[in-house]
Enzyme design. Structure first.
Site, PDB file in Angstrom:
ATOM      1  N   GLU A 171      -5.613  -8.135  -0.575  1.00 28.24           N
ATOM      2  CA  GLU A 171      -6.343  -7.900   0.688  1.00 28.24           C
ATOM      3  C   GLU A 171      -7.795  -7.651   0.317  1.00 28.24           C
ATOM      4  O   GLU A 171      -8.078  -6.733  -0.468  1.00 28.24           O
ATOM      5  CB  GLU A 171      -5.794  -6.693   1.452  1.00 28.24           C
ATOM      6  CG  GLU A 171      -4.424  -6.918   2.032  1.00 28.24           C
ATOM      7  CD  GLU A 171      -3.965  -5.757   2.927  1.00 28.24           C
ATOM      8  OE1 GLU A 171      -4.827  -5.107   3.543  1.00 28.24           O
ATOM      9  OE2 GLU A 171      -2.754  -5.517   2.980  1.00 28.24           O
ATOM     10  N   GLU A 222       0.826  -1.227   0.000  1.00 28.55           N
ATOM     11  CA  GLU A 222       0.000   0.000   0.000  1.00 28.55           C
ATOM     12  C   GLU A 222       0.852   1.266   0.000  1.00 28.55           C
ATOM     13  O   GLU A 222       0.627   2.176   0.812  1.00 28.55           O
ATOM     14  CB  GLU A 222      -0.972  -0.007   1.194  1.00 28.55           C
ATOM     15  CG  GLU A 222      -2.027  -1.083   1.072  1.00 28.55           C
ATOM     16  CD  GLU A 222      -3.162  -0.990   2.085  1.00 28.55           C
ATOM     17  OE1 GLU A 222      -3.056  -0.205   3.057  1.00 28.55           O
ATOM     18  OE2 GLU A 222      -4.152  -1.723   1.900  1.00 28.55           O
TER      19      GLU A 222
HETATM   20  O1  AHR Z   1      -5.168  -5.980   6.737  1.00 35.18           O
HETATM   21  C1  AHR Z   1      -5.058  -4.900   7.605  1.00 35.18           C
HETATM   22  C2  AHR Z   1      -4.329  -3.727   6.966  1.00 35.18           C
HETATM   23  O2  AHR Z   1      -5.122  -3.203   5.942  1.00 35.18           O
HETATM   24  C3  AHR Z   1      -3.030  -4.021   6.301  1.00 35.18           C
HETATM   25  O3  AHR Z   1      -1.953  -4.000   7.169  1.00 35.18           O
HETATM   26  C4  AHR Z   1      -2.903  -2.912   5.311  1.00 35.18           C
HETATM   27  O4  AHR Z   1      -2.163  -3.287   4.175  1.00 35.18           O
HETATM   28  C5  AHR Z   1      -4.324  -2.538   4.986  1.00 35.18           C
HETATM   29  O5  AHR Z   1      -4.536  -1.179   5.072  1.00 35.18           O
END
Ligand code: AHR
Length: 497
Positions: A291, A172
């Site tokens: 994610e 990210e």
């Molecule tokens: O999954 C939780 C968090 O969400 C992760 O660390 C991050 O990559 C995202 O913002």
């Protein structure tokens, strides 16, 4: 209400890459400590790995697990997590403002992966670190022997290289919250140079560049274009992340968010292909949704958490039944994009926005979202058929026309079994649902299951939730006819010719 899905024998979307059933373990909250790793727990093995948790993970059939973050990785020194445990440093984890003891690290993760039959998706730190740490890490993990870092690995007990194939180039990096956040040009250059150096050590790896952290990011689109313009030749996959919540308690709108995911995936595919065309490239960039989940229940709790604790309760969303319906719809959406979506990680796996929880009494239990994920990851294998779904629609504050029924069909590699996944998003009306045979001949229904009948806000701490048989079906000349309960997740398997 009436709805249908027609199975089109001659129009495949694409072969499913089973890595779309991946998940994610981050050094965050209780994912690692008291989640997968708890020395002294009655079910823990000699390494401290909890067997009760492993048993649940094995039911989910997760083929690849992303590690060690997440936001955590952007401040992580991988060297802290190897060697004798009593010499490993206690560090401040700036991402989550907790204490990281490093008692579970790289070797432990690789050993644990064997127990859950999964491959690693390893992220390198492109926040506080960069090319140097990444090239040393891959020398440590993938170089056979006879160099400084490979011999260090051997000295630490792993004679054979770990041969980690899949590498995330940071996490990210478009997000202002990220430690070492960069603009797209700076990140693109760093990702390009880092992947280049890593490939000199091992040219068999595949890399995942950071795309957008959400469709709502103001830089969405331009971020992807710029990063790929710079790093195209060094990147195999572009990531996207997406979480949803029902903060407004507007369930019809919440369940419609699978349309947003569909737009997001289509948008990223379009951008990848535009850059490909502009570069006259023969290489196609595929997608890694590394994610995704529902995430909002724990936000208020986490905003008040005391800082600098070891493995505090963080991101411990307790999922309800409507969350399971959206997770099912998101999985269906992902399958619709099987031609380009090649990896995905349900974020996360244990205790942190997770399908599996451990509790204060030493128990482990499955959340509502466990069930649709388990059914898709175990039964969704083969080729996705072009989804021809007919359904009435409804409108919400964000979406003009939301089909009440989401559906997808998968044909197994042997070509003799079709699996249909379907969600009925109507909260009060059953569906008279037809699975139309198209050019197939249907021989027999071998599975007709439903996840239904629970309150939208009902949760599963006591383990009462179950998949049930749906006995309402009958097989006719034109296909299978079955009633889908209001607010339901449904799975059918049919022997076909
Ligand atoms: O999954 C939780 C968090 O969400 C992760 O660390 C991050 O990559 C995202 O913002």
């Amino acid at each position: 209400m009436k709805s249908s899905i027609t199975l089109d024998k001659y129009a495949p979307v694409g072969q499913i890459d089973e890595r779309i059933y991946g998940s994610f373990i981050e050094h965050l909250g209780r994912a690692v400590y008291t989640g997968i790793y708890q020395p002294g727990h009655p079910s823990a093995d000699e390494n401290g790995f909890r067997q009760d948790v492993i048993d649940l993970i094995n039911q989910l059939n997760v083929p690849i697990i992303r590690y060690p973050g997440g936001n955590f990785v952007s401040g992580f020194n991988w060297e802290d997590s190897i060697g004798p445990k009593d010499a490993r440093p206690r560090r401040l984890d700036l991402a989550w403002q907790t204490i990281e003891t490093n008692q579970f690290g790289l070797h432990e993760f690789m050993q644990w992966l064997d127990k859950v039959h999964a491959a690693p998706m390893m992220a390198v730190n492109l926040g506080t670190r960069g090319i140097d740490a990444a090239r040393n890490l891959i020398e440590y993990t993938n170089f056979p022997k006879g160099s400084y870092y490979s011999d260090m690995r051997r000295k630490n007990g792993a004679e054979a290289p770990f041969n980690i194939k899949t590498w995330c180039l940071g996490n990210e990096m478009d997000g202002p919250w990220q430690i070492g956040h960069k603009d797209a040009v700076a990140y693109g250059k760093l990702a390009d140079e880092t992947a280049h150096a890593m490939r000199i050590v091992d040219d068999t790896i595949e890399t995942v560049a950071c795309g957008s952290s959400a469709l709502t990011m103001p830089t969405f689109g331009s971020w992807e274009s710029t990063v790929l313009d710079i790093a195209y030749d060094q990147v195999d996959y572009l990531s996207l992340h997406r979480y949803y919540g029902n903060q407004d308690n507007d369930t019809p709108n919440f369940l419609a968010q699978s349309l947003d995911l569909d737009d997001f995936i289509s948008g990223v595919v379009a951008i990848c292909d535009a850059i490909k065309a502009r570069k006259h490239s023969k290489k196609t960039i595929n997608l890694s949704l590394d994610e995704w989940n529902v995430w909002y229940h724990s936000n208020d709790h986490d905003a008040q958490d005391a800082k600098w604790q070891e493995h505090p309760h963080k991101l411990e969303d307790i999922y309800n039944f409507e969350d399971a319906l959206l997770v099912g719809s998101m999985l269906i959406t992902m399958l619709h994009h099987a031609d380009r979506l090649k990896m995905a990680c349900l974020a996360q796996l244990v205790n942190v926005i997770a399908p599996i929880m451990t509790d204060e009494n030493g128990g482990a239990w499955a959340q509502s979202i466990f069930y649709p994920f388990m059914q898709v990851s175990t039964l969704g294998k083969g080729t996705v058929l072009t989804p021809i779904v007919k359904s009435e629609t409804y409108g919400t504050k964000e979406f003009a026309a939301v089909p009440y029924v989401d559906g997808v069909a998968v044909l197994n590699d042997a070509g003799d079994t079709a699996t249909v996944f379907a969600v009925n998003k109507s909260l009060d009306t059953p569906q008279e649902f037809t699975i139309a045979a198209g050019d197939f001949q249907f021989d027999q229904v071998t599975l007709s299951s439903q996840f239904a009948g629970y309150g939208l806000k009902e949760t599963n701490e006591d383990g009462h939730m179950r998949l049930a048989d749906n006995t309402s079906y009958y097989l006719a000349d034109d296909g299978v006819h079955v009633t889908l309960a209001p607010a339901s997740w449904n799975v059918f398997q049919i022997k076909v010719q």
